[in-house]
Scaffold this motif. Structure first.
Motif, PDB file in Angstrom:
ATOM      1  N   ALA A 173       0.810  -1.345  -0.103  1.00 31.33           N
ATOM      2  CA  ALA A 173       0.044   0.060   0.135  1.00 31.33           C
ATOM      3  C   ALA A 173       0.864   1.282   0.116  1.00 31.33           C
ATOM      4  O   ALA A 173       2.044   1.204   0.460  1.00 31.33           O
ATOM      5  CB  ALA A 173      -1.035  -0.088   1.219  1.00 31.33           C
ATOM      6  N   ARG A 174       0.416   2.293  -0.426  1.00 29.72           N
ATOM      7  CA  ARG A 174       1.093   3.664  -0.564  1.00 29.72           C
ATOM      8  C   ARG A 174       1.602   4.121   0.780  1.00 29.72           C
ATOM      9  O   ARG A 174       2.714   4.772   0.894  1.00 29.72           O
ATOM     10  CB  ARG A 174       0.428   4.837  -0.986  1.00 29.72           C
ATOM     11  N   ASP A 175       1.288   3.511   2.110  1.00 25.14           N
ATOM     12  CA  ASP A 175       1.724   3.945   3.392  1.00 25.14           C
ATOM     13  C   ASP A 175       2.748   3.020   3.881  1.00 25.14           C
ATOM     14  O   ASP A 175       3.273   3.134   5.008  1.00 25.14           O
ATOM     15  CB  ASP A 175       0.739   4.213   4.357  1.00 25.14           C
ATOM     16  N   GLY A 176       3.064   2.133   2.828  1.00 24.24           N
ATOM     17  CA  GLY A 176       4.174   1.107   3.413  1.00 24.24           C
ATOM     18  C   GLY A 176       3.683  -0.169   3.814  1.00 24.24           C
ATOM     19  O   GLY A 176       4.460  -1.107   4.217  1.00 24.24           O
ATOM     20  N   LEU A 177       2.240  -0.194   4.334  1.00 25.20           N
ATOM     21  CA  LEU A 177       1.631  -1.549   4.803  1.00 25.20           C
ATOM     22  C   LEU A 177       1.738  -2.245   3.573  1.00 25.20           C
ATOM     23  O   LEU A 177       1.366  -2.181   2.573  1.00 25.20           O
ATOM     24  CB  LEU A 177       0.350  -1.195   5.501  1.00 25.20           C
ATOM     25  N   VAL A 178       1.906  -3.744   4.191  1.00 24.70           N
ATOM     26  CA  VAL A 178       1.720  -4.872   3.251  1.00 24.70           C
ATOM     27  C   VAL A 178       0.398  -5.561   3.685  1.00 24.70           C
ATOM     28  O   VAL A 178       0.381  -5.915   4.854  1.00 24.70           O
ATOM     29  CB  VAL A 178       2.997  -5.574   3.118  1.00 24.70           C
ATOM     30  N   TYR A 179      -0.363  -5.897   2.668  1.00 20.87           N
ATOM     31  CA  TYR A 179      -1.581  -6.642   2.894  1.00 20.87           C
ATOM     32  C   TYR A 179      -1.562  -7.935   2.251  1.00 20.87           C
ATOM     33  O   TYR A 179      -1.016  -7.975   1.119  1.00 20.87           O
ATOM     34  CB  TYR A 179      -2.730  -5.735   2.428  1.00 20.87           C
ATOM     35  N   GLY A 180      -1.725  -8.722   3.022  1.00 18.73           N
ATOM     36  CA  GLY A 180      -1.687 -10.288   2.080  1.00 18.73           C
ATOM     37  C   GLY A 180      -3.312 -10.840   1.618  1.00 18.73           C
ATOM     38  O   GLY A 180      -4.178 -10.244   2.056  1.00 18.73           O
ATOM     39  N   LEU A 181      -3.099 -11.365   0.549  1.00 21.51           N
ATOM     40  CA  LEU A 181      -4.274 -11.971  -0.023  1.00 21.51           C
ATOM     41  C   LEU A 181      -4.072 -13.473  -0.280  1.00 21.51           C
ATOM     42  O   LEU A 181      -3.162 -13.899  -0.764  1.00 21.51           O
ATOM     43  CB  LEU A 181      -4.752 -11.276  -1.332  1.00 21.51           C
ATOM     44  N   ARG A 182      -5.259 -14.239   0.062  1.00 19.61           N
ATOM     45  CA  ARG A 182      -5.179 -15.613  -0.246  1.00 19.61           C
ATOM     46  C   ARG A 182      -6.034 -15.752  -1.295  1.00 19.61           C
ATOM     47  O   ARG A 182      -7.280 -15.712  -1.373  1.00 19.61           O
ATOM     48  CB  ARG A 182      -5.609 -16.550   0.899  1.00 19.61           C
ATOM     49  N   PHE A 183      -5.662 -16.439  -2.531  1.00 23.09           N
ATOM     50  CA  PHE A 183      -6.389 -16.703  -3.640  1.00 23.09           C
ATOM     51  C   PHE A 183      -6.627 -18.222  -3.793  1.00 23.09           C
ATOM     52  O   PHE A 183      -6.072 -19.159  -3.520  1.00 23.09           O
ATOM     53  CB  PHE A 183      -5.423 -16.470  -4.861  1.00 23.09           C
ATOM     54  N   GLU A 184      -7.952 -18.448  -4.174  1.00 19.96           N
ATOM     55  CA  GLU A 184      -8.469 -19.724  -4.392  1.00 19.96           C
ATOM     56  C   GLU A 184      -8.295 -19.717  -5.928  1.00 19.96           C
ATOM     57  O   GLU A 184      -9.048 -19.078  -6.638  1.00 19.96           O
ATOM     58  CB  GLU A 184      -9.555 -20.169  -3.938  1.00 19.96           C
ATOM     59  N   LEU A 185      -7.824 -20.762  -6.669  1.00 21.85           N
ATOM     60  CA  LEU A 185      -7.421 -20.681  -7.809  1.00 21.85           C
ATOM     61  C   LEU A 185      -7.949 -22.001  -8.930  1.00 21.85           C
ATOM     62  O   LEU A 185      -7.542 -22.131  -9.951  1.00 21.85           O
ATOM     63  CB  LEU A 185      -5.991 -20.430  -8.187  1.00 21.85           C
ATOM     64  N   GLN A 186      -8.966 -22.445  -8.232  1.00 17.78           N
ATOM     65  CA  GLN A 186      -9.495 -23.545  -8.907  1.00 17.78           C
ATOM     66  C   GLN A 186      -9.814 -23.131 -10.542  1.00 17.78           C
ATOM     67  O   GLN A 186     -10.468 -22.364 -10.695  1.00 17.78           O
ATOM     68  CB  GLN A 186     -10.555 -24.386  -8.309  1.00 17.78           C
ATOM     69  N   ASP A 187      -9.446 -23.974 -11.304  1.00 19.47           N
ATOM     70  CA  ASP A 187      -9.956 -23.982 -12.830  1.00 19.47           C
ATOM     71  C   ASP A 187      -9.193 -22.889 -13.403  1.00 19.47           C
ATOM     72  O   ASP A 187      -9.729 -21.968 -14.562  1.00 19.47           O
ATOM     73  CB  ASP A 187     -11.497 -23.861 -13.010  1.00 19.47           C
ATOM     74  N   TYR A 188      -7.945 -22.309 -12.837  1.00 16.02           N
ATOM     75  CA  TYR A 188      -7.069 -21.173 -13.264  1.00 16.02           C
ATOM     76  C   TYR A 188      -6.859 -21.498 -14.935  1.00 16.02           C
ATOM     77  O   TYR A 188      -6.490 -22.592 -15.117  1.00 16.02           O
ATOM     78  CB  TYR A 188      -6.164 -20.817 -12.319  1.00 16.02           C
ATOM     79  N   PRO A 189      -6.794 -20.523 -15.662  1.00 16.19           N
ATOM     80  CA  PRO A 189      -7.307 -19.012 -15.501  1.00 16.19           C
ATOM     81  C   PRO A 189      -8.769 -18.888 -15.967  1.00 16.19           C
ATOM     82  O   PRO A 189      -9.166 -17.776 -16.195  1.00 16.19           O
ATOM     83  CB  PRO A 189      -6.372 -18.302 -16.554  1.00 16.19           C
ATOM     84  N   ARG A 190      -9.189 -19.979 -16.622  1.00 13.73           N
ATOM     85  CA  ARG A 190     -10.738 -19.859 -17.130  1.00 13.73           C
ATOM     86  C   ARG A 190     -11.543 -19.369 -16.504  1.00 13.73           C
ATOM     87  O   ARG A 190     -12.431 -18.439 -16.967  1.00 13.73           O
ATOM     88  CB  ARG A 190     -10.931 -21.357 -17.682  1.00 13.73           C
ATOM     89  N   THR A 191     -11.425 -19.617 -14.966  1.00 12.04           N
ATOM     90  CA  THR A 191     -12.537 -19.362 -13.945  1.00 12.04           C
ATOM     91  C   THR A 191     -11.875 -18.050 -13.229  1.00 12.04           C
ATOM     92  O   THR A 191     -10.658 -18.375 -12.694  1.00 12.04           O
ATOM     93  CB  THR A 191     -13.047 -20.338 -13.259  1.00 12.04           C
ATOM     94  N   PRO A 192     -12.422 -16.994 -13.017  1.00 12.27           N
ATOM     95  CA  PRO A 192     -11.659 -15.949 -12.123  1.00 12.27           C
ATOM     96  C   PRO A 192     -11.532 -16.677 -10.817  1.00 12.27           C
ATOM     97  O   PRO A 192     -12.157 -17.450 -10.178  1.00 12.27           O
ATOM     98  CB  PRO A 192     -12.791 -14.817 -11.982  1.00 12.27           C
ATOM     99  N   PRO A 193     -10.317 -16.254 -10.092  1.00 13.92           N
ATOM    100  CA  PRO A 193      -9.905 -16.554  -8.606  1.00 13.92           C
ATOM    101  C   PRO A 193     -10.879 -15.738  -7.692  1.00 13.92           C
ATOM    102  O   PRO A 193     -11.703 -14.708  -8.017  1.00 13.92           O
ATOM    103  CB  PRO A 193      -8.655 -16.375  -8.323  1.00 13.92           C
ATOM    104  N   THR A 194     -11.056 -15.998  -6.614  1.00 13.23           N
ATOM    105  CA  THR A 194     -11.312 -15.574  -5.417  1.00 13.23           C
ATOM    106  C   THR A 194     -10.529 -15.287  -4.381  1.00 13.23           C
ATOM    107  O   THR A 194      -9.424 -16.004  -4.368  1.00 13.23           O
ATOM    108  CB  THR A 194     -12.594 -16.075  -4.863  1.00 13.23           C
TER     109      THR A 194
END
Length: 157
Positions: free
Chosen positions: A46-67
């Protein structure tokens, strides 16, 4: 790459090896923290230097969007609502821990959130999942939000 890799995982690795992902990683916009197919955890700056984590579920990648859901990189679990990004307008909409009980971001590129939002295809075409761009498209949307004027830091603890 392992010979036991699924075709979906092979495409994911190809997207990580491509210039779009590598240039964002080189600029410290994002990085892959871990992955155990079909999940991957990324850190986004982020612009303030904080780091945010995201956990993706990638089933059927890339045909189906992840969440993806905000992820606590230290604890290895869902990020507590009081640690989610705060802000106004687009940021408060996208990072809403009350949306689907915090299981995903409220974004047009998210598999869960796009359901029931057919209007988003016309209203937000640049934010819709594009299988050719892959994971970088989602990471770019999140990075742009976390570096926009709408971003207001971490929620109050």
């Amino acid at each position: 790459m392992s010979t036991s890799m699924t075709p979906e995982e092979a495409v994911f690795h190809a997207h990580l090896a491509a210039g779009r992902y590598r240039s964002g990683a080189a600029a410290r916009r994002w990085r892959l923290v871990s992955h155990a197919w079909p999940h991957a955890v990324f850190a986004v700056l982020a612009r303030d230097g904080l780091v945010y984590g995201l956990r993706f579920e990638l089933q059927d990648y890339p045909r189906t969007p992840p969440t993806a859901r905000p992820w606590d990189l230290d604890l290895g679990g869902p990020l507590a609502a009081n640690k989610w990004p705060a802000g106004q307008n687009r940021v408060s909409l996208a990072f809403n821990p009350d949306w689907k009980n915090g299981a995903c971001l409220y974004l047009p590129c998210d598999r869960v959130s796009i359901e029931g939002h057919a209007n988003w295809y016309q209203q937000h075409p640049s934010l819709i999942w594009d299988p050719a761009i892959g994971i970088v498209g989602y990471l770019r949307v999140v990075h742009d939000l976390l570096n926009s004027g709408d971003y207001g830091g971490r929620r109050a603890a």
